[in-house]
Design a protein around this motif. Structure first.
Motif, PDB file in Angstrom:
ATOM      1  N   ALA A 221     -10.980   6.175  -9.107  1.00 37.94           N
ATOM      2  CA  ALA A 221      -9.912   5.928  -8.115  1.00 37.94           C
ATOM      3  C   ALA A 221     -10.586   5.323  -6.620  1.00 37.94           C
ATOM      4  CB  ALA A 221      -9.143   7.039  -7.861  1.00 37.94           C
ATOM      5  N   THR A 222     -11.851   5.822  -6.297  1.00 38.08           N
ATOM      6  CA  THR A 222     -12.374   5.501  -5.217  1.00 38.08           C
ATOM      7  C   THR A 222     -12.916   4.349  -5.156  1.00 38.08           C
ATOM      8  OG1 THR A 222     -13.243   7.796  -4.967  1.00 38.08           O
ATOM      9  CG2 THR A 222     -14.274   6.291  -3.508  1.00 38.08           C
ATOM     10  N   GLU A 223     -13.329   3.600  -6.278  1.00 38.41           N
ATOM     11  CA  GLU A 223     -13.766   2.276  -6.377  1.00 38.41           C
ATOM     12  C   GLU A 223     -12.564   1.539  -6.572  1.00 38.41           C
ATOM     13  OE1 GLU A 223     -15.513   2.538 -10.474  1.00 38.41           O
ATOM     14  OE2 GLU A 223     -17.495   3.355  -9.515  1.00 38.41           O
ATOM     15  N   ALA A 226     -11.221   0.757  -2.894  1.00 35.46           N
ATOM     16  CA  ALA A 226     -12.063  -0.106  -2.125  1.00 35.46           C
ATOM     17  C   ALA A 226     -12.055  -1.376  -2.528  1.00 35.46           C
ATOM     18  CB  ALA A 226     -13.562   0.641  -2.254  1.00 35.46           C
ATOM     19  N   ASP A 227     -11.375  -1.578  -3.507  1.00 32.98           N
ATOM     20  CA  ASP A 227     -11.541  -3.074  -4.194  1.00 32.98           C
ATOM     21  C   ASP A 227     -10.446  -3.934  -3.419  1.00 32.98           C
ATOM     22  OD1 ASP A 227     -11.024  -5.350  -5.744  1.00 32.98           O
ATOM     23  OD2 ASP A 227     -10.958  -4.271  -7.748  1.00 32.98           O
ATOM     24  N   PRO A 228     -10.941  -4.912  -2.755  1.00 31.78           N
ATOM     25  CA  PRO A 228      -9.984  -5.888  -1.980  1.00 31.78           C
ATOM     26  C   PRO A 228      -8.707  -6.204  -2.779  1.00 31.78           C
ATOM     27  CG  PRO A 228     -12.264  -6.435  -2.040  1.00 31.78           C
ATOM     28  CD  PRO A 228     -12.223  -5.576  -3.078  1.00 31.78           C
ATOM     29  N   GLU A 229      -8.741  -6.411  -3.982  1.00 31.69           N
ATOM     30  CA  GLU A 229      -7.557  -6.790  -4.937  1.00 31.69           C
ATOM     31  C   GLU A 229      -6.333  -5.645  -4.544  1.00 31.69           C
ATOM     32  OE1 GLU A 229      -6.784  -9.004  -7.414  1.00 31.69           O
ATOM     33  OE2 GLU A 229      -8.165 -10.264  -6.694  1.00 31.69           O
ATOM     34  N   PHE A 230      -6.624  -4.731  -4.321  1.00 29.06           N
ATOM     35  CA  PHE A 230      -5.846  -3.584  -4.341  1.00 29.06           C
ATOM     36  C   PHE A 230      -5.510  -2.781  -2.797  1.00 29.06           C
ATOM     37  CE2 PHE A 230      -6.781  -3.722  -8.706  1.00 29.06           C
ATOM     38  CZ  PHE A 230      -5.621  -4.204  -9.147  1.00 29.06           C
ATOM     39  N   SER A 231      -6.616  -3.138  -1.806  1.00 28.46           N
ATOM     40  CA  SER A 231      -6.655  -2.542  -0.636  1.00 28.46           C
ATOM     41  C   SER A 231      -5.435  -2.420   0.131  1.00 28.46           C
ATOM     42  CB  SER A 231      -7.833  -3.095   0.202  1.00 28.46           C
ATOM     43  OG  SER A 231      -7.647  -4.385   0.345  1.00 28.46           O
ATOM     44  N   GLN A 232      -4.500  -3.525  -0.239  1.00 25.64           N
ATOM     45  CA  GLN A 232      -3.273  -3.323   0.643  1.00 25.64           C
ATOM     46  C   GLN A 232      -2.143  -2.400   0.319  1.00 25.64           C
ATOM     47  OE1 GLN A 232      -3.836  -5.710  -1.953  1.00 25.64           O
ATOM     48  NE2 GLN A 232      -2.186  -6.264  -2.916  1.00 25.64           N
ATOM     49  N   HIS A 233      -2.443  -1.599  -0.739  1.00 26.56           N
ATOM     50  CA  HIS A 233      -1.656  -0.452  -1.365  1.00 26.56           C
ATOM     51  C   HIS A 233      -2.192   0.778  -0.826  1.00 26.56           C
ATOM     52  CE1 HIS A 233       0.573  -3.101  -4.007  1.00 26.56           C
ATOM     53  NE2 HIS A 233      -0.438  -3.632  -4.449  1.00 26.56           N
ATOM     54  N   VAL A 240      -5.059   7.564   2.078  1.00 34.13           N
ATOM     55  CA  VAL A 240      -5.017   6.941   0.707  1.00 34.13           C
ATOM     56  C   VAL A 240      -3.667   5.927   0.646  1.00 34.13           C
ATOM     57  CG1 VAL A 240      -4.519   7.474  -1.762  1.00 34.13           C
ATOM     58  CG2 VAL A 240      -6.312   8.823  -0.362  1.00 34.13           C
ATOM     59  N   MET A 241      -2.558   6.783   1.050  1.00 29.53           N
ATOM     60  CA  MET A 241      -1.416   5.863   0.695  1.00 29.53           C
ATOM     61  C   MET A 241      -0.845   5.045   2.124  1.00 29.53           C
ATOM     62  SD  MET A 241      -0.481   6.549  -2.204  1.00 29.53           S
ATOM     63  CE  MET A 241      -0.948   7.538  -3.261  1.00 29.53           C
ATOM     64  N   HIS A 242      -0.356   3.824   1.610  1.00 31.47           N
ATOM     65  CA  HIS A 242       0.160   2.929   2.400  1.00 31.47           C
ATOM     66  C   HIS A 242       1.423   3.715   3.088  1.00 31.47           C
ATOM     67  CE1 HIS A 242       0.949  -0.503   4.918  1.00 31.47           C
ATOM     68  NE2 HIS A 242       2.111  -0.625   4.457  1.00 31.47           N
ATOM     69  N   ILE A 243       1.685   4.139   4.057  1.00 34.84           N
ATOM     70  CA  ILE A 243       2.785   4.507   4.699  1.00 34.84           C
ATOM     71  C   ILE A 243       4.120   3.880   4.798  1.00 34.84           C
ATOM     72  CG2 ILE A 243       3.900   5.762   6.875  1.00 34.84           C
ATOM     73  CD1 ILE A 243       1.455   7.337   5.660  1.00 34.84           C
ATOM     74  N   GLY A 244       4.884   4.262   3.883  1.00 33.04           N
ATOM     75  CA  GLY A 244       6.159   3.543   3.569  1.00 33.04           C
ATOM     76  C   GLY A 244       6.156   2.624   2.471  1.00 33.04           C
ATOM     77  N   GLY A 245       5.058   2.419   1.666  1.00 36.21           N
ATOM     78  CA  GLY A 245       4.780   1.415   0.787  1.00 36.21           C
ATOM     79  C   GLY A 245       5.390   2.132  -0.359  1.00 36.21           C
ATOM     80  N   GLN A 246       5.462   1.240  -1.603  1.00 38.63           N
ATOM     81  CA  GLN A 246       6.134   1.797  -2.839  1.00 38.63           C
ATOM     82  C   GLN A 246       5.161   2.895  -3.295  1.00 38.63           C
ATOM     83  OE1 GLN A 246       5.734  -2.339  -4.949  1.00 38.63           O
ATOM     84  NE2 GLN A 246       7.678  -1.712  -5.339  1.00 38.63           N
ATOM     85  N   LEU A 247       3.807   3.069  -3.333  1.00 37.44           N
ATOM     86  CA  LEU A 247       3.027   4.102  -4.143  1.00 37.44           C
ATOM     87  C   LEU A 247       3.333   5.239  -3.110  1.00 37.44           C
ATOM     88  CD1 LEU A 247       1.282   4.200  -6.164  1.00 37.44           C
ATOM     89  CD2 LEU A 247      -0.830   3.744  -4.804  1.00 37.44           C
ATOM     90  N   ASP A 248       3.387   5.132  -1.853  1.00 39.78           N
ATOM     91  CA  ASP A 248       3.702   6.560  -0.974  1.00 39.78           C
ATOM     92  C   ASP A 248       5.190   6.897  -1.316  1.00 39.78           C
ATOM     93  OD1 ASP A 248       3.229   7.977   1.636  1.00 39.78           O
ATOM     94  OD2 ASP A 248       5.180   7.037   1.957  1.00 39.78           O
ATOM     95  N   HIS A 249       5.988   6.096  -1.672  1.00 34.29           N
ATOM     96  CA  HIS A 249       7.594   6.604  -1.844  1.00 34.29           C
ATOM     97  C   HIS A 249       7.576   7.165  -3.247  1.00 34.29           C
ATOM     98  CE1 HIS A 249      11.936   6.461  -2.475  1.00 34.29           C
ATOM     99  NE2 HIS A 249      11.706   6.088  -3.678  1.00 34.29           N
ATOM    100  N   LEU A 250       6.595   6.587  -4.146  1.00 30.40           N
ATOM    101  CA  LEU A 250       6.542   7.185  -5.520  1.00 30.40           C
ATOM    102  C   LEU A 250       6.032   8.369  -5.649  1.00 30.40           C
ATOM    103  CD1 LEU A 250       6.756   7.055  -8.659  1.00 30.40           C
ATOM    104  CD2 LEU A 250       4.586   5.867  -8.683  1.00 30.40           C
TER     105      LEU A 250
END
Length: 392
Positions: A221-223, A226-233, A240-250
């Motif tokens: 999960a740490t890797e 840190a991956d630029p492909e998914f860092s926006q999430h 960890v969570m992007h405030i207000g993002g889909q993952l945070d909501h989930l």
């Protein structure tokens, strides 16, 4: 840093040192020094024994050299006349306090090889003992049999009745503090095993408490974070969570018992997130509030197909060769039509195989099967074990 006392420390100082050591290893040496000053002892030890009283070791000692401590744990404990007398009159029972001279007369002690070849190396002649846990007590399941031993050198006066009384008053605190410390040690060891187990998994795992605060994250999960492909999430750890993002909501929905899957898209890759309640919500406190639960979030790279898990499922649920071929496609989230095209089969054949797989595995739909498939992933190479050094 070693404490030195020009006079006997107060009981408050003793208790403060004792309970300050509950959640630390190195503090127990200071505890023993403080207790030695409190009882005017020239040396002291906190001695542990196994469940059958067949082996002894020093958890920590004060004013005992390493060779002397090793000599006792390797050999001399078998010939300790104080220990034999204590076992004979049950002085090793929990909360028992006594003096060496009450167990064995000093003149008799001086005749033993234990005194001549061992105690004089400390040097010690007088003993004050408190057994805080024995091998037959209920607490021995939570902490090992243990006793505090305070000693005075030849030429010093023996421990007095007042010293015995002081130790009896202090023993409940010694017992409680050491029991709490051993529980802390056990929890630290369990957390280490838990974290190492998580780090051995081939997919990302994060745990959150009921407020959505991260409690634990494994290596994968740490890797991923840190991956630029998914860092926006994700925000940087520990947020960890992007405030207000889909993952945070989930995740926050899952704290209310409403978990589920989520596709996270990168620039060229995608990531599957599965959010599961660790404990389902309890009873409804009132019509507006429901007890919340902790969350386990799994992050799975669909390109890393869980071959070990597939083999496990095929063997466990006795899937046919044809049924096993669709499992990797299921895990990669392909539709029945896509599977049929990729395998060169009719869609009706795929649907029939899917129905058979669902029936054999006790699942009802594709997402349930994906979760089941993700339950036994390949294992990563474990991190090397770092030895836990005991304090002596």
């Amino acid at each position: 840093m070693q404490n030195t006392y020009t006079e006997c420390p107060s009981e408050d100082i003793v208790l403060n040192a004792l309970y300050s050591a509950v959640s630390g290893e190195l503090h127990w040496a200071d505890v023993l020094r403080t207790l030695s000053a409190y009882f005017d002892a020239s040396s002291a030890m906190l001695k542990l024994s196994d469940r059958r009283q067949c082996a002894h070791s020093f958890f920590v000692s004060s004013q005992l050299s390493d060779p002397v401590a090793k000599a006792y744990t390797d050999y001399w404990w078998r010939y300790d006349p104080w220990a034999k007398a204590a076992q004979k009159n049950l002085s090793f029972q929990q909360s028992k306090v006594g003096r060496g001279s009450d167990l064995l007369a000093v003149r008799e002690l001086r005749q033993t090889l234990f005194y001549k070849d061992f105690l004089l190396r400390i040097p010690a002649e007088h003993l004050l003992l408190s057994t805080i846990s024995d091998h037959g007590s209920a607490d021995s399941l939570q902490s090992p049999p243990a006793s505090f031993c305070f000693m005075r050198a030849p030429g010093c006066v023996d421990f007095s009745d007042a010293d015995v009384k002081k130790l009896k008053q202090l023993t409940p605190h010694l017992h409680r503090a050491f029991k709490l410390h051993w529980q802390w040690r056990s929890s630290q060891a369990q957390l280490l095993v838990f974290q190492r187990s998580l780090n051995g998994l081939d997919f990302g795992v994060l745990f959150f408490d009921a407020t959505g605060r991260m409690l634990s994250v494994n290596t994968v999960a740490t890797e991923i974070i840190a991956d630029p492909e998914f860092s926006q999430h994700f925000l940087p750890l520990p947020h960890v969570m992007h405030i207000g993002g889909q993952l945070d909501h989930l995740v926050h929905a899952t704290t209310r018992g409403k978990g589920g899957p989520l596709n996270l898209s990168g620039k060229t890759q995608r990531l599957l997130a599965f959010s599961l309640p660790v404990a389902y919500p309890g009873r409804v406190v009132d019509k507006r509030k429901t007890a919340r639960c902790a969350v386990m979030l799994m992050l799975v790279d669909p390109r890393k197909q869980p071959g070990t898990a597939i083999d496990f499922m095929v063997r466990s649920f006795k899937l046919s060769k044809a049924e096993s071929r669709i499992l990797p496609l299921l895990f990669d989230n392909h539709t029945p039509a896509e599977m049929a095209a990729m395998l060169g089969l009719k869609i009706s054949t795929i649907r029939s195989q899917l129905s058979s797989v669902y029936a054999k595995t006790g699942t009802a739909r594709q997402q349930e099967l994906i979760l089941l498939l993700g339950a036994a992933p390949p294992i990563r190479q474990a991190d090397p074990v770092v030895p836990n050094r005991s304090v002596h």
